[in-house]
Design an enzyme around this catalytic site. Sequence first.
Site, short mmCIF file in Angstrom:
data_model
loop_
_atom_site.label_atom_id
_atom_site.label_comp_id
_atom_site.label_asym_id
_atom_site.label_seq_id
_atom_site.Cartn_x
_atom_site.Cartn_y
_atom_site.Cartn_z
N ASP A 72 72.17 29.89 38.17
CA ASP A 72 71.21 30.40 39.06
C ASP A 72 70.30 31.79 38.79
O ASP A 72 71.05 32.37 38.06
CB ASP A 72 71.79 30.55 40.84
CG ASP A 72 73.05 31.15 40.54
OD1 ASP A 72 73.37 31.93 39.58
OD2 ASP A 72 73.77 31.16 41.67
N ASN A 142 81.23 31.72 52.01
CA ASN A 142 80.92 30.96 52.83
C ASN A 142 80.95 29.31 52.48
O ASN A 142 80.45 28.56 53.00
CB ASN A 142 79.44 31.03 53.20
CG ASN A 142 78.39 30.98 52.20
OD1 ASN A 142 78.82 30.58 51.15
ND2 ASN A 142 77.33 31.28 52.52
N HIS A 144 79.72 28.85 49.33
CA HIS A 144 78.80 28.02 48.30
C HIS A 144 79.16 27.96 47.07
O HIS A 144 80.18 28.63 46.57
CB HIS A 144 77.64 28.77 48.58
CG HIS A 144 77.43 30.17 48.07
ND1 HIS A 144 76.42 31.38 48.31
CD2 HIS A 144 78.28 30.72 46.99
CE1 HIS A 144 76.85 32.32 47.55
NE2 HIS A 144 77.92 32.04 46.92
N GLU A 149 73.99 26.89 49.38
CA GLU A 149 74.51 27.22 50.67
C GLU A 149 74.93 26.17 51.46
O GLU A 149 74.41 24.94 51.27
CB GLU A 149 73.46 28.20 51.48
CG GLU A 149 72.79 29.27 50.48
CD GLU A 149 73.72 30.48 50.33
OE1 GLU A 149 74.91 30.45 50.64
OE2 GLU A 149 73.12 31.59 50.42
P1 PGA Z 1 81.60 37.00 43.17
O1 PGA Z 1 80.44 35.96 43.62
O2 PGA Z 1 82.04 36.70 42.21
O3 PGA Z 1 80.65 38.27 43.27
O4 PGA Z 1 82.44 37.16 44.48
C1 PGA Z 1 80.93 34.84 43.79
C2 PGA Z 1 79.79 33.77 44.24
O5 PGA Z 1 78.89 34.10 45.35
O6 PGA Z 1 79.44 32.58 43.85
#
Ligand code: PGA
Length: 247
Positions: A72, A142, A144, A149
Amino acid sequence: MDEKTIQVIVCEDKKDVGFKAFRIFSDAIYSNPETVLGLATGSTPVEMYKQLIALHKEKGFNFSKTASFNLDEYFMLASDHPQSYRYFMNDVLFNHINIDKTRTHVLNGVCKTPQSECQQFEEILFEQYGGVDLQLLGIGSNGHIAFNEPGSTLDSRTRIVDLNQQTKKDNARFFQKQEDVPTQALTMGIGTILEARKIVLLATGENKAEAINDAINGPITPDVPASFLRYHPDCVFIVDKDAAAIL
Ligand code: PGA
């Protein structure tokens, strides 16, 4: 679609999570130097990237034939913006190994037409490179995966999406002010991700425990996008004790 079993490896700590992931990735590239990697940003994969860099610097490990596609990119952040995911990948990995940058693919956040940028990204991935061999994923608190999302569907493809409140809050730590967090992103879809031949999801810390449990033991639902990984035939979760706390 049949539900499959996700393999779960519980590690002592964050460092061990990074090491186990590093072994899977370095073994794959060793046995096939042309491996097409699916890569992730965020804080979780950084430990693994450090170990890949050390392997290159200390043992001359060769990445010159390896290709990568990132999950992304923030919409409207240019590649030279320090919070863009292209900048992040250059900074934490690509600038320190001998990967050919022309074989590293990150969606262009400042494209004029997001729809054609996303379509072209999928065409390059599937038509020129034959899809992802080994996909790295993090998970949001959450549930995702990439920027899919809650509410994202199983058949979603690479597209522009709105970031939800929780994600903007979680990612505010990387920006000076909460208002600086972009509100939209370009992301591979769930359908795109599930086409990878093998998937490795990493999670550390207690703020991921609920999402990990929901993904593995809850219903398979768009409310928890990571739960769709239970349809993949070769998916492993590598988590530390904190992220495994309520499994
Ligand atoms: P993080 O993000 O490794 O910074 O916890 C993970 C994500 O949001 O996919």
